[in-house]
Design a protein around this motif. Sequence first.
Motif, mmCIF file in Angstrom:
data_model
loop_
_atom_site.group_PDB
_atom_site.id
_atom_site.type_symbol
_atom_site.label_atom_id
_atom_site.label_comp_id
_atom_site.label_asym_id
_atom_site.label_seq_id
_atom_site.Cartn_x
_atom_site.Cartn_y
_atom_site.Cartn_z
ATOM 1 N N GLN A 1 -24.939 25.135 54.375
ATOM 2 C CA GLN A 1 -25.058 23.681 54.398
ATOM 3 C C GLN A 1 -26.109 23.237 53.386
ATOM 4 N N ILE A 2 -25.757 22.237 52.587
ATOM 5 C CA ILE A 2 -26.639 21.716 51.550
ATOM 6 C C ILE A 2 -26.996 20.273 51.881
ATOM 7 N N THR A 3 -28.277 19.988 51.980
ATOM 8 C CA THR A 3 -28.739 18.633 52.270
ATOM 9 C C THR A 3 -28.642 17.777 51.011
ATOM 10 N N GLU B 1 -19.444 1.164 52.519
ATOM 11 C CA GLU B 1 -20.284 2.134 51.822
ATOM 12 C C GLU B 1 -20.850 3.143 52.816
ATOM 13 N N HIS B 2 -20.759 4.413 52.460
ATOM 14 C CA HIS B 2 -21.252 5.492 53.322
ATOM 15 C C HIS B 2 -22.306 6.308 52.583
ATOM 16 N N VAL B 3 -23.356 6.681 53.301
ATOM 17 C CA VAL B 3 -24.484 7.421 52.739
ATOM 18 C C VAL B 3 -24.267 8.923 52.942
ATOM 19 N N ALA B 4 -24.442 9.704 51.885
ATOM 20 C CA ALA B 4 -24.262 11.154 51.977
ATOM 21 C C ALA B 4 -25.375 11.787 52.797
ATOM 22 N N VAL B 5 -25.012 12.815 53.567
ATOM 23 C CA VAL B 5 -25.971 13.541 54.398
ATOM 24 C C VAL B 5 -26.036 15.004 53.981
ATOM 25 N N GLN B 6 -24.886 15.654 53.961
ATOM 26 C CA GLN B 6 -24.836 17.082 53.637
ATOM 27 C C GLN B 6 -23.436 17.489 53.229
#
Length: 316
Positions: free
Chosen positions: A89-91, A105-110
């Motif tokens: 998993q990459i943050t 709009e969606h914010v990236a998490v991982q």
Amino acid sequence: MATLVTLVSLLLLGFQAQVRSEWTYSEGQLDEEHWALHYPACGGTRQSPINLQRRKVHFNPALTPLELMGYEEGQAGQFPMTNNGHTVQITLPESMRLAGPEGTEHVAVQMHFHWGGDSFEVSGSEHTVDGVRRVMEIHVVHYNSKYESYDIAKDAPDGLAVLAAFVEMEEDAENTYYSSFISHLANIKYPGQSTMISGLPVLDMLPENHFEYYTYHGSLTTPPCTENVRWFVLQDSVKLSRAQVWKIENSLLTHDNKTLHNGYRSVQPLHDRVVEASFQFSRSLHSEIGSYLEGIQMSIRDLARALEQRREKRRV
């Protein structure tokens, strides 16, 4: 007496927390068949992944291209990368955002990966297309920007969105955009280990075509299987060489000190959901027969996998 009751309660909570954290795909007391016993949503009617049956997909001309904002800026950033016992998993930074067809709009998490790799199953994507499983699948998890954080959005009805992309294998076609990522896998061999990547070309690690995709409403594909995910599955795929695929499949270990293989969930029933696509396609009789035969081969592999799991349980 009250002290004793409190102590027993704490022990039970600790035991439950331990059980809930040790879910697996195919082995142990909390394998995929038993997820719903501890995570009720996993037995719901809007679960993911699914089989994308192209003849049943609805073409929607109103689906505009996906917009990936801030993804190209990642090449200069710092990216924590972790072996969580189930995948790598990459943050991702909050500057990376996904705008869907309705403009949300969606914010990236991982981002993380799903792959196969054991003796019965070379391919390990979660979604299938006409019954065919691809070599790997990439998931980029986002949350709806109208919420203050992922922790709030993860329980909201419209809280999450996942951008998914398939990986296919080309014998000797090395993908240099994956070189840094693959080289860092040696630093996170054991669960819980983390490393830092300086610069990661996330945009280049995904297919170039963001115009053609499938979309539907589903869930997280791992516990707690929350049914609040808008899925965007890209039609095009990423190409990796056989050597690169092998390296990803054989670099990490699980909590049981076994090579992390077959980290994907089985496809779930569609029920009354509708899958839409932003593109139209035509299929020849030859391709129909080819997909049918590939679907049969995948079913045989999955059956062999299930039989092997039962044999393993009997040995235990």
